[in-house]
Write a protein that holds these residues in place. Structure first.
Motif, PDB file in Angstrom:
ATOM      1  N   TYR A  14       0.829  -1.200   0.000  1.00  0.00           N
ATOM      2  CA  TYR A  14       0.000   0.000   0.000  1.00  0.00           C
ATOM      3  C   TYR A  14       0.868   1.257   0.000  1.00  0.00           C
ATOM      4  O   TYR A  14       0.549   2.249  -0.661  1.00  0.00           O
ATOM      5  CB  TYR A  14      -0.930   0.004   1.214  1.00  0.00           C
ATOM      6  N   GLY A  44     -10.105   0.274  -2.104  1.00  0.00           N
ATOM      7  CA  GLY A  44     -10.383   1.697  -1.937  1.00  0.00           C
ATOM      8  C   GLY A  44      -9.420   2.622  -2.631  1.00  0.00           C
ATOM      9  O   GLY A  44      -9.548   3.848  -2.523  1.00  0.00           O
ATOM     10  N   ARG A  80      -1.556   8.993  11.055  1.00  0.00           N
ATOM     11  CA  ARG A  80      -2.003   7.656  10.683  1.00  0.00           C
ATOM     12  C   ARG A  80      -0.876   6.637  10.834  1.00  0.00           C
ATOM     13  O   ARG A  80      -1.141   5.463  11.142  1.00  0.00           O
ATOM     14  CB  ARG A  80      -2.542   7.670   9.250  1.00  0.00           C
ATOM     15  N   GLU A 112     -11.635   6.358  12.755  1.00  0.00           N
ATOM     16  CA  GLU A 112     -10.630   6.130  11.713  1.00  0.00           C
ATOM     17  C   GLU A 112     -10.333   4.651  11.541  1.00  0.00           C
ATOM     18  O   GLU A 112     -10.218   4.146  10.409  1.00  0.00           O
ATOM     19  CB  GLU A 112      -9.351   6.894  12.084  1.00  0.00           C
ATOM     20  N   ARG A 115     -13.454   2.943   9.866  1.00  0.00           N
ATOM     21  CA  ARG A 115     -13.665   3.342   8.476  1.00  0.00           C
ATOM     22  C   ARG A 115     -12.653   2.701   7.542  1.00  0.00           C
ATOM     23  O   ARG A 115     -12.979   2.381   6.398  1.00  0.00           O
ATOM     24  CB  ARG A 115     -13.584   4.862   8.368  1.00  0.00           C
ATOM     25  N   ASN A 116     -11.434   2.513   8.011  1.00  0.00           N
ATOM     26  CA  ASN A 116     -10.355   2.040   7.130  1.00  0.00           C
ATOM     27  C   ASN A 116      -9.866   0.640   7.476  1.00  0.00           C
ATOM     28  O   ASN A 116      -8.749   0.265   7.108  1.00  0.00           O
ATOM     29  CB  ASN A 116      -9.184   3.028   7.172  1.00  0.00           C
ATOM     30  N   TYR A 126      -4.980  -2.267   9.711  1.00  0.00           N
ATOM     31  CA  TYR A 126      -4.998  -0.845   9.385  1.00  0.00           C
ATOM     32  C   TYR A 126      -3.701  -0.467   8.713  1.00  0.00           C
ATOM     33  O   TYR A 126      -2.606  -0.772   9.215  1.00  0.00           O
ATOM     34  CB  TYR A 126      -5.199  -0.009  10.654  1.00  0.00           C
ATOM     35  N   ALA A 131      -5.201   4.377   4.254  1.00  0.00           N
ATOM     36  CA  ALA A 131      -6.193   5.260   4.864  1.00  0.00           C
ATOM     37  C   ALA A 131      -6.024   6.689   4.378  1.00  0.00           C
ATOM     38  O   ALA A 131      -7.011   7.381   4.078  1.00  0.00           O
ATOM     39  CB  ALA A 131      -6.079   5.196   6.387  1.00  0.00           C
ATOM     40  N   HIS A 132      -4.774   7.164   4.280  1.00  0.00           N
ATOM     41  CA  HIS A 132      -4.545   8.544   3.836  1.00  0.00           C
ATOM     42  C   HIS A 132      -4.891   8.702   2.361  1.00  0.00           C
ATOM     43  O   HIS A 132      -5.438   9.725   1.941  1.00  0.00           O
ATOM     44  CB  HIS A 132      -3.082   8.930   4.093  1.00  0.00           C
ATOM     45  N   ARG A 134      -7.198   7.025   0.756  1.00  0.00           N
ATOM     46  CA  ARG A 134      -8.661   7.091   0.703  1.00  0.00           C
ATOM     47  C   ARG A 134      -9.173   8.475   1.090  1.00  0.00           C
ATOM     48  O   ARG A 134     -10.084   9.027   0.454  1.00  0.00           O
ATOM     49  CB  ARG A 134      -9.254   6.057   1.652  1.00  0.00           C
TER      50      ARG A 134
END
Length: 408
Positions: A14, A44, A80, A112, A115-116, A126, A131-132, A134
């Motif tokens: 990722y 995502g 994050r 957070e 959601r992720n 996670y 996450a960032h 998205r």
């Protein structure tokens, strides 16, 4: 059975994808099939195809700004990264401990993580970079404009030109187009198109002078003045003497009344039926004394059946001091609200506000013709009302009259 790949490998994938590295190159570096990398990115990340394909790169060092006027800040990539490191520890840090480390509330960190969350071999994981990525995509995604659809926009504009409120427009569209989701719009969207959205420019398409009837920014508090006294005509006709059925609005024929006044001793009598919200308007002939008001009021209800003239609720104005004569002539008793309590005849107060949209303060009603007043009454009675399921007072009263006519 497929090869079990460690979460740390997937998290690194990722990170590389978010930096713009192609899926093929990520697979080569991590010794993972590029098809697997593609499947990871589907949770995502916005993807691009072709030989250098992978995630669409975004500027990962961008700080997502908060809303104007808000004191809070949004999570950064560094925040994050702390969350990811804290959850990867053995045992993982608690949400509250991580929140203290990043200087945010525990609810922000908890939201957070929910959601992720990414399912990896049956466990929620996670990734800070995912996450960032998205979050940046969400902030850059254009917001669709509901009222850009020409058909929907035309329906909204036509109703606003009939002086419907945004809430009435929204409600009537649901009634008239029950099976067409494309013809739905919330009243808040209409308000934003009128005032907040520069691209909406809805006001420029209206033929009426004002888009909304009221310029108030807050509620008017109830009066704390002492009660009035020395009004002998109130004896036996106070609100406490009124039949209990009036308050429930279950039986038709109970009205609320008042005057809307102007200069040169001009004014109109307004009556609103409590159940149907049907409006009757009567112009005063250049006088506002009690005898004149009662004569006009008597003429206004003379064409109604007895079943629709049960009571009238008024304020404590001097114009109804001779209400006993009206009751003898019509059989319709008059009751009076408590002093400084306009909410006790709220339907009439609301209607008077609507009337002021047609005739602003300072209007000399002696110059208004009966034809103009009849047209205003018609427009008020074809407005859809939320309390009537967005049906109109005219249609609702017609149904009542038909039932009365059919009753033996």
């Amino acid at each position: 059975m497929p090869k079990r790949i460690a979460w740390e490998v997937r998290a690194e994938a990722y990170r590389l994808l978010a930096l713009g590295v192609s899926a093929v190159e990520v697979g080569r570096r991590l010794r993972v099939n590029d098809v697997t990398v593609w499947s990871w990115a589907k949770v995502g990340m916005r993807q691009k195809r072709g030989a250098p394909g992978g995630a669409v790169p975004v500027a990962m060092d961008v700080v997502v700004a908060g809303s104007a006027g808000r004191s809070y800040r949004r999570l950064t990539l560094a925040d994050r990264a702390v969350i990811q490191a804290g959850r990867a520890m053995s045992p993982p840090l608690s949400v509250r401990a991580i929140a203290r480390m990043v200087g945010m509330s525990a609810s922000t960190v908890s939201r957070e993580l929910r959601r992720n969350a990414v399912q990896h071999w049956g466990q929620d994981r996670y990734s800070a970079h995912l996450a960032h990525h998205r979050a940046l995509l969400r902030r850059s995604r254009p917001t669709p404009r509901r009222l850009e659809d020409p058909a929907l926009r035309g329906e909204v504009v036509s109703r606003l030109n009939l002086r419907f409120s945004p809430q009435q427009v929204s409600g009537q569209l649901r009634v008239e187009f029950p099976d067409d989701e494309g013809m739905r719009v919330s009243h808040e969207t209409i308000y934003q198109a009128l005032y907040l959205q520069g691209r909406g420019a809805l006001r420029h398409e209206l033929t009426v002078q004002k888009a909304l009837r009221s310029g108030r920014t807050g509620r008017i508090p109830r009066s704390k003045l002492p009660a009035r006294s020395n009004r002998p005509w109130l004896d036996g006709a106070r609100l406490t003497d009124r039949p209990a059925e009036v308050a429930e609005r279950a039986v038709p024929g109970h009205w609320e009344g008042d005057l809307v006044v102007g200069p040169a001793n001009s004014g109109i009598v307004t009556l609103v039926e409590r159940q149907t919200r049907f409006v009757l308007l009567g112009r005063l002939p250049g006088a506002r004394d009690s005898a004149t008001v009662i004569d006009v009021l008597q003429t206004m209800i003379s064409h109604l059946p007895a079943e629709l003239t049960r009571t009238i609720t008024w304020d404590q104005g001097q114009e109804m001091a001779g209400h006993a004569r009206f009751t003898i002539a019509t059989g319709c008793p008059v009751f009076f609200c408590d002093p400084h309590s306009p909410w006790q005849r709220g339907s009439n107060e609301n209607t008077n506000g609507l009337i002021r949209d047609f005739y602003p303060k300072g209007t000399n009603f002696n110059t208004i013709t009966d034809t103009d007043l009849a047209e205003t009454q018609r427009l008020l009675n074809i407005r859809p009302r939320q309390t009537l399921g967005f049906h109109t007072p005219a249609a609702t009263l017609d149904q009542l009259l038909n039932r009365v006519a059919l009753t033996p």
